[in-house]
Design an enzyme around this catalytic site. Structure first.
Site, PDB file in Angstrom:
ATOM      1  N   HIS A 115       0.853  -1.189   0.000  1.00 46.60           N
ATOM      2  CA  HIS A 115       0.000   0.000   0.000  1.00 46.60           C
ATOM      3  C   HIS A 115       0.885   1.233   0.000  1.00 46.60           C
ATOM      4  O   HIS A 115       1.975   1.232   0.578  1.00 46.60           O
ATOM      5  CB  HIS A 115      -0.926  -0.001   1.227  1.00 46.60           C
ATOM      6  CG  HIS A 115      -2.036   0.992   1.143  1.00 46.60           C
ATOM      7  ND1 HIS A 115      -1.893   2.307   1.520  1.00 46.60           N
ATOM      8  CD2 HIS A 115      -3.320   0.854   0.721  1.00 46.60           C
ATOM      9  CE1 HIS A 115      -3.043   2.939   1.330  1.00 46.60           C
ATOM     10  NE2 HIS A 115      -3.916   2.085   0.836  1.00 46.60           N
ATOM     11  N   GLU A 136      -7.608  -5.072  -0.537  1.00 42.92           N
ATOM     12  CA  GLU A 136      -8.134  -5.707  -1.744  1.00 42.92           C
ATOM     13  C   GLU A 136      -8.160  -7.236  -1.658  1.00 42.92           C
ATOM     14  O   GLU A 136      -8.982  -7.881  -2.307  1.00 42.92           O
ATOM     15  CB  GLU A 136      -7.302  -5.256  -2.956  1.00 42.92           C
ATOM     16  CG  GLU A 136      -7.493  -3.777  -3.263  1.00 42.92           C
ATOM     17  CD  GLU A 136      -6.295  -3.158  -3.952  1.00 42.92           C
ATOM     18  OE1 GLU A 136      -5.221  -3.805  -3.980  1.00 42.92           O
ATOM     19  OE2 GLU A 136      -6.420  -2.031  -4.450  1.00 42.92           O
TER      20      GLU A 136
END
Length: 366
Positions: free
Chosen positions: A245, A308
């Site tokens: 991320h 995700e």
């Protein structure tokens, strides 16, 4: 030099705070763990909108108003659905939203909250050769999304999707939220601002990874060796979907929230019909293999599971095909976009950063 605007503060906000070092997400003074699974999406919409719209009703009345907005959006856009259906599902949703009024009032905001939830199931059904199902304005927002898709919105599944919508409702000044604020700063309407957010979300570096997570899991299952498959991807310079991320240097807190939701589904009535238990166990095996492979391959970086990875499993369980995952993400994030647009409009300040020219310089003529 600030390529990508790294660490540049572009706005003061009361809406959310992302602690990338500590791994915490705060939304309007509440931790994610306090909200996800405990607050309904409609309640969180009200939390985000509080103070940004005049005469904002209470939680239950606002949820009823969102239900009426779903009905209104369906009635407005139903005549155009057949023209939108040939487009890819995301572009079709975006084109449908572009047909909504571009105002700044609460009614405009609620139509925008309703639109992704209404358009996505309708367009998916048309793509399957089935007639769209109109909304039930009395149902919960997540439950109605599942029902309009043609699924059975059991309480557990409806709560799971509702928890997902809450989990992704806002997340600091990410690319789509910043795009929304830039357009809102010009005093354009809320629809224009939301369309900017949708445009940014379409890019694979922002909202496009949950679908490829499913493709990755399927490919690994077919290969029979998770670690070898993952090492092969890294050797080819490919990204491992669902990991890493831009902000978090530790595990994404949203990943843990959604993993818990998927685990609950895997132990409930949905487990046998959707093979949730087996799917989760396999995904956990892949997750541990990926974390170890990434630790060895990239020892200088802390690459952890992101939102995700378990998003993919949850939305798959809810009946959404992988090509519609970004649509469902937008159905949750739209509330945050609207709140940021209103917050930016209130400043009255146009966002206009400077650039540094590094091109050729013309010769001066004497």
């Amino acid at each position: 030099m600030a390529n990508g605007l790294d660490d540049v503060v572009a706005a003061d906000t009361v809406l959310s705070d992302v602690d990338g070092v500590g791994g915490h997400l705060t939304i309007r003074g509440h931790s994610l763990k306090e909200l996800a699974g405990h607050w309904r999406y409609g309640q969180v919409v009200r939390l985000l909108f509080d103070g940004l719209f005049d005469a904002l009703p209470g939680d239950s009345e606002l949820e009823k108003a969102i239900g009426r907005a779903r009905v209104e959006v369906f009635e407005r856009l139903q005549p155009t659905l057949g023209q939108l259906a040939p487009l890819d599902i995301y572009s079709a949703m975006r084109a449908g939203i572009a047909l909504l009024p571009d105002g700044d009032e609460l009614a405009d905001a609620l139509r925008l909250v309703a639109a992704p939830a209404v358009l996505t199931p309708a367009l998916l059904r048309l793509g399957r050769g089935e007639a769209p199902l109109g909304p039930d304005g009395r149902a919960g927002h997540a439950a109605d999304m599942i029902r309009m898709l043609g699924g059975t919105a059991s309480p557990a599944l409806a709560k799971a999707l509702d928890t997902y919508l809450v989990t992704v409702c806002d997340h600091g000044l990410n690319a789509s939220t910043f795009a929304t604020r830039v357009v809102a700063s010009t005093q354009a309407g809320l629809t224009s601002a939301v369309l900017a957010g949708l445009g940014a979300l379409k890019g694979p570096l922002h909202g496009g990874a949950p679908g490829p997570v499913i493709e990755m899991l399927d490919a690994i299952e077919a290969s029979g060796d998770a670690a070898a498959w993952l090492r092969g991807e890294i050797a080819r310079g490919e990204r491992i979907m669902g990991f890493g991320h831009r902000i978090y240097r530790v595990r994404d807190p949203r990943a843990d929230v959604l993993k818990a939701v998927v685990r609950q589904l895997g132990s409930g009535k949905e487990a046998s019909s959707r093979n949730m238990g087996g799917r989760l166990a396999f995904a956990e095996t892949v997750e541990q293999a990926a974390l170890e492979v990434l630790r060895v391959a990239k020892p200088q970086r802390s690459i952890q599971t992101n939102v995700e990875f378990y998003t993919a499993l949850l939305l798959e369980a809810a009946g959404f095909p992988k090509e519609a995952f970004s649509n469902v993400f937008a159905a949750g994030r739209v509330a945050g976009w609207i709140a940021h647009a209103r917050e930016q409009q209130a400043t009255g300040r146009l966002i206009r950063p400077q650039s540094r020219y590094v091109g050729p310089v013309p010769e001066l003529v004497a």
